[in-house]
Design an enzyme around this catalytic site. Structure first.
Site, PDB file in Angstrom:
ATOM      1  N   LYS A   1       0.854  -1.199   0.000  1.00  0.00           N
ATOM      2  CA  LYS A   1       0.000   0.000   0.000  1.00  0.00           C
ATOM      3  C   LYS A   1       0.876   1.231   0.000  1.00  0.00           C
ATOM      4  CE  LYS A   1      -4.502   0.720   0.338  1.00  0.00           C
ATOM      5  NZ  LYS A   1      -5.550  -0.247  -0.038  1.00  0.00           N
TER       6      LYS A   1
ATOM      7  N   GLY B   1     -20.550   6.741   2.948  1.00  0.00           N
ATOM      8  CA  GLY B   1     -19.481   7.013   1.980  1.00  0.00           C
ATOM      9  C   GLY B   1     -20.064   6.974   0.578  1.00  0.00           C
ATOM     10  N   TYR B   2     -19.863   8.051  -0.172  1.00  0.00           N
ATOM     11  CA  TYR B   2     -20.447   8.074  -1.524  1.00  0.00           C
ATOM     12  C   TYR B   2     -19.386   8.426  -2.558  1.00  0.00           C
ATOM     13  CZ  TYR B   2     -24.730   7.713  -4.258  1.00  0.00           C
ATOM     14  OH  TYR B   2     -25.719   7.278  -5.106  1.00  0.00           O
TER      15      TYR B   2
ATOM     16  N   ASN C   1     -16.388   6.383  -5.126  1.00  0.00           N
ATOM     17  CA  ASN C   1     -16.510   5.385  -6.176  1.00  0.00           C
ATOM     18  C   ASN C   1     -17.233   4.114  -5.688  1.00  0.00           C
ATOM     19  OD1 ASN C   1     -15.739   4.435  -8.852  1.00  0.00           O
ATOM     20  ND2 ASN C   1     -14.375   3.038  -7.769  1.00  0.00           N
ATOM     21  N   ALA C   2     -16.787   3.574  -4.547  1.00  0.00           N
ATOM     22  CA  ALA C   2     -17.370   2.319  -4.052  1.00  0.00           C
ATOM     23  C   ALA C   2     -18.826   2.513  -3.624  1.00  0.00           C
ATOM     24  CB  ALA C   2     -16.530   1.780  -2.896  1.00  0.00           C
ATOM     25  N   GLY C   3     -19.082   3.554  -2.850  1.00  0.00           N
ATOM     26  CA  GLY C   3     -20.435   3.780  -2.331  1.00  0.00           C
ATOM     27  C   GLY C   3     -21.451   4.020  -3.436  1.00  0.00           C
TER      28      GLY C   3
END
Ligand code: GLU
Length: 416
Positions: free
Chosen positions: A105, A217-218, A220-222
């Site tokens: 990471k 959370g909004y 990319n994933a959300g």
């Protein structure tokens, strides 16, 4: 980044698994430490002519199963222990979906929202240049993560290729399609998560068409989780949030695309028409079937774990649940799809992208989706079976599956 230290938490999770597997103490000790860490100072010429020096990291946790792989986060509160934990989780993530990669990471301490596009480009290029001797298509392959995106991956790939004097598309994944990206990478994290939710709902007898979903959370994933759940199953998205606030509509649900448009225009989902406000804390405790934490670490703790009402907690974020909250949720019968299983779709399609880069031959989107579904479904089921076999929670079971694979590779290399 938070009061709880994510690296200590990841070590606690590992210890729980080591006890169940009766892992040799020396092997356990090796798995507690990252293999290699690099810290860099990154000087960047700002638009006003001054120079600012940013701090960056790249951590390669374990490469027994293959080259290390994992994203790069640009975040103002990034710290080395968070990057260490995320690098460890990447190792278990690649193992649990059984792709031939280790875990790593990267992180840069910066606030990308305060940087201009040209400053971001210079920072992205300087960062990859300063770690260029430890990354490479067969060594360590970065990707997007929190506040980094395909455009930045394109810049990094270009800079690395210049340094090497040849085209090296396989050095980073999550690139734009025009420069070696893969179809299906954009929504891969959410899509992979949705496949695991589908499997879990089936096991628990939950009808996805009737399910209410809350998403914290909004990014990319959300966003993609909301849109895919609604499109694929007809689930109702009742609440969403981001770092600036949240909104809900328990009766009619929320249209994921309208919410995204609103966020693009205003910078947040807050004040979306036809909704009422909900705080990030309240959202986690709503009466829904499925709760999706899709933001940052340590949001479900021993303070709120007793109030979680969801049947399924699907962790699209990395590290959203603390170890003490885990115990409470397990006792209360909440089904967790642990982070490094639930969000493994991103790195799985990254792996597909690497394969395509090596072959210089590109797949159709349908092929990406089919293969991703197969990987995620197999991974979910092997974790579910391990939970049953060892009579333990889903997170520990995911560790068991992953650690067994990493340890076998370490044995076969003669490390242990
Ligand atoms: N950053 C994503 C993750 O945490 C993707 C990593 C990758 O594609 O290498 O899984």
């Amino acid at each position: 980044m938070s009061v709880e230290n994510p690296f200590e938490n990841s070590r606690k999770q590992l210890a729980k698994c080591a006890a169940i597997l009766e892992l040799d103490d020396n092997v356990h000790e090796m798995l507690r430490h990252p293999m290699r860490e690099m810290r860099v100072s990154i000087p960047v010429r700002m638009d006003d002519g001054t120079t600012r020096v940013f701090e960056g990291f790249r951590i390669q946790y374990n490469d027994a199963r293959g080259p290390t792989k994992g994203g790069i986060r640009f975040h103002p509160e990034e710290d080395v222990d968070t990057v260490r934990a995320l690098a460890a989780w990447m190792t278990w993530k690649c193992a649990v979906v059984d792709i031939p990669l280790g875990g790593g990471k990267g992180g840069v301490v910066c606030n990308p929202k305060e940087l201009s596009e040209t400053e971001l480009e210079r920072l992205s290029r300087q960062y990859i240049a300063s770690i260029s001797h430890i990354v490479g298509p067969r060594m360590d392959i970065p990707a997007p993560d929190v506040y980094t995106n395909p455009k930045m991956m394109g810049w990094m790939m270009d800079e690395y290729s210049k340094i090497k004097g040849m085209n090296q598309p396989g050095v980073v994944t999550g690139k734009p399609l025009t420069v070696g990206g893969s179809l299906g990478r954009g929504d891969a994290t959410a899509r992979g998560g949705i496949y695991t939710i589908r499997e879990a709902a089936q096991k628990l007898g939950i009808d996805m068409g009737e399910a209410k979903i809350a998403i914290q959370g909004y990014g990319n994933a959300g966003y993609y989780a909301a849109s895919l759940a609604k499109e694929t199953f007809g689930s109702k998205i009742v609440a969403i949030s981001d770092s600036k606030g949240g909104v809900m509509n328990l009766e009619d649900g929320i249209d994921p695309d309208l919410a995204r448009q609103h966020k693009l225009e205003t910078g947040s989902v807050a004040n979306l028409p036809n909704t009422v406000p909900v705080s990030n804390e309240e959202l986690l405790e709503l009466d829904v079937e499925i709760l999706i934490p899709a933001a940052l670490e340590n949001v479900i703790t021993d303070k709120n774990a007793y109030n979680i009402k969801a049947n399924i907690v699907a962790e699209l974020a990395n590290g959203p649940t603390t170890p003490s909250a885990d115990d409470i949720l397990y006792e209360r019968g909440v089904h967790i799809i642990p982070d490094f299983l639930c969000n493994a779709g991103g790195v799985t399609v990254s792996y597909f992208e690497m394969v395509q880069n090596f072959y210089m031959y590109y797949w159709s989107e349908v092929r990406v989706h089919t293969r991703l579904d197969r990987k995620m479904t197999e991974a979910y089921n092997s974790v579910y079976e391990a939970a049953d076999k060892y009579n333990t929670d889903m997170r520990t079971a995911a560790y068991v599956v992953a650690i067994e694979r990493v340890v076998l590779a370490m044995k076969d290399r003669g490390w242990i």
